[in-house]
Design a protein around this motif. Sequence first.
Motif, mmCIF file in Angstrom:
data_model
loop_
_atom_site.group_PDB
_atom_site.id
_atom_site.type_symbol
_atom_site.label_atom_id
_atom_site.label_comp_id
_atom_site.label_asym_id
_atom_site.label_seq_id
_atom_site.Cartn_x
_atom_site.Cartn_y
_atom_site.Cartn_z
ATOM 1 N N TYR A 227 9.078 6.436 -5.702
ATOM 2 C CA TYR A 227 9.721 5.252 -6.278
ATOM 3 C C TYR A 227 8.824 4.605 -7.333
ATOM 4 O O TYR A 227 9.327 4.042 -8.307
ATOM 5 N N ILE A 228 7.499 4.656 -7.117
ATOM 6 C CA ILE A 228 6.576 4.124 -8.121
ATOM 7 C C ILE A 228 6.747 4.886 -9.437
ATOM 8 O O ILE A 228 6.797 4.287 -10.519
ATOM 9 N N PHE A 229 6.840 6.212 -9.355
ATOM 10 C CA PHE A 229 7.035 7.034 -10.553
ATOM 11 C C PHE A 229 8.343 6.670 -11.252
ATOM 12 O O PHE A 229 8.388 6.475 -12.478
ATOM 13 N N VAL A 230 9.417 6.561 -10.473
ATOM 14 C CA VAL A 230 10.731 6.237 -11.055
ATOM 15 C C VAL A 230 10.702 4.845 -11.680
ATOM 16 O O VAL A 230 11.208 4.639 -12.798
ATOM 17 N N LEU A 231 10.099 3.885 -10.957
ATOM 18 C CA LEU A 231 10.028 2.526 -11.486
ATOM 19 C C LEU A 231 9.211 2.472 -12.768
ATOM 20 O O LEU A 231 9.595 1.808 -13.741
ATOM 21 N N GLY A 232 8.093 3.189 -12.794
ATOM 22 C CA GLY A 232 7.271 3.243 -13.996
ATOM 23 C C GLY A 232 8.023 3.839 -15.178
ATOM 24 O O GLY A 232 7.925 3.351 -16.306
ATOM 25 N N PHE A 233 8.785 4.889 -14.901
ATOM 26 C CA PHE A 233 9.562 5.534 -15.976
ATOM 27 C C PHE A 233 10.631 4.583 -16.516
ATOM 28 O O PHE A 233 10.835 4.489 -17.739
ATOM 29 N N ILE A 234 11.315 3.874 -15.598
ATOM 30 C CA ILE A 234 12.367 2.941 -16.023
ATOM 31 C C ILE A 234 11.778 1.812 -16.872
ATOM 32 O O ILE A 234 12.318 1.453 -17.929
ATOM 33 N N ASN A 277 1.782 -1.613 -7.015
ATOM 34 C CA ASN A 277 1.865 -0.145 -7.015
ATOM 35 C C ASN A 277 0.511 0.490 -6.711
ATOM 36 O O ASN A 277 0.426 1.492 -5.991
ATOM 37 N N GLN A 278 -0.554 -0.089 -7.260
ATOM 38 C CA GLN A 278 -1.886 0.424 -6.954
ATOM 39 C C GLN A 278 -2.208 0.250 -5.474
ATOM 40 O O GLN A 278 -2.897 1.086 -4.877
ATOM 41 N N GLY A 279 -1.705 -0.842 -4.889
ATOM 42 C CA GLY A 279 -1.911 -1.053 -3.453
ATOM 43 C C GLY A 279 -1.251 0.027 -2.622
ATOM 44 O O GLY A 279 -1.835 0.520 -1.644
ATOM 45 N N ILE A 280 -0.016 0.411 -3.006
ATOM 46 C CA ILE A 280 0.677 1.486 -2.283
ATOM 47 C C ILE A 280 -0.105 2.792 -2.394
ATOM 48 O O ILE A 280 -0.328 3.494 -1.405
ATOM 49 N N ILE A 281 -0.531 3.107 -3.614
ATOM 50 C CA ILE A 281 -1.323 4.331 -3.812
ATOM 51 C C ILE A 281 -2.620 4.248 -3.016
ATOM 52 O O ILE A 281 -3.066 5.242 -2.413
ATOM 53 N N GLY A 282 -3.233 3.055 -2.978
ATOM 54 C CA GLY A 282 -4.480 2.875 -2.231
ATOM 55 C C GLY A 282 -4.313 3.128 -0.746
ATOM 56 O O GLY A 282 -5.206 3.685 -0.094
ATOM 57 N N VAL A 283 -3.152 2.727 -0.201
ATOM 58 C CA VAL A 283 -2.896 2.976 1.226
ATOM 59 C C VAL A 283 -2.877 4.469 1.510
ATOM 60 O O VAL A 283 -3.485 4.957 2.474
ATOM 61 N N TYR A 284 -2.177 5.219 0.667
ATOM 62 C CA TYR A 284 -2.113 6.676 0.859
ATOM 63 C C TYR A 284 -3.491 7.314 0.681
ATOM 64 O O TYR A 284 -3.872 8.219 1.440
#
Length: 310
Positions: A227-234, A277-284
């Motif tokens: 979803y981060i990728f899709v949101l960034g693209f939009i 979004n960076q927070g989500i990536i940081g969790v993973y």
Amino acid sequence: MKLSVLTTLYYSTPYLKEFYERITNSVKKITDDYEIIIVNDGSPDNSLEIVLELFESDKKIKIVDLSRNFGHHNAIVTGLEYVTGDYVFFVDCDLEEPPELIEQYWPEMINSTNVDVVYGIQKARKGNLFEKFSGELFFTLFNSLSDFKIPPNFCYSRLTTRRYTQAILEFPEKEMFLGGIWFLTGFNQKPIIIKKFSKGKSTYTLSKKIALAVNAITSFTIKPLEYIFVLGFILMALASIVIILLIMQKLFFNVNVPGWTSILVSLWFLGGLVIFNQGIIGVYLSKTLLETKNRPRAIVKKVYNCENNL
């Protein structure tokens, strides 16, 4: 045929003696060949002292004392390494789910063909309005994001076969959401409607519940990253369109585009979105780091049992 009962301790002092009496009475109605495995998950109160007193008078008790608090789910899985029964009954000792449920689960297990798990599920979630709403929100969010679904309002009490518990031990992850692992493991599982009681103040605080929800979702789906990728693209596409329109207004219509306020609002919005979004990536990334370190799920300080009091 041997039956193992598995439970954990954490601030369990008020419930322990009643739990022991009730679970012992219920198990004896089924078989005399049983054991009670109690995992002390670094409980800060005197829960360990109480179960040690019970251990002195009842050698069917086995105590697994962890070196500190490793979390409820890790404590349960660690306890599984010490069960020896053909069937295993999981139940918390806080009496929210009655120990007598074993008497309800047992005939369902024995009289059903090819069933490896009998577990409880709440018809209506207990608690106040916020607890009910947050619970429904979690299950809705989890099942909408994950390709793998879990039944809403399931309970942790369950009667299982030995082969099912052995399969649970094959999962190596340390950041574990056991509620998902229960069902991801597969096998034939049979739900039963039960009533769950409230003990008052829970040791699962709001912050722990939020952490559990984040751990559960990030353990079972990568859709937030997608979803981060899709949101960034939009956003990139929209920004490109706006830039083209602004350039066209300036070149062809000589229109100046004021708007410091809109620019600042946009910067705040995009800045917050980037940080989120960076927070989500940081969790993973943090979960990946913790798993690659391959640290033990829990450390056992001492095991008390009648065969070998280590």
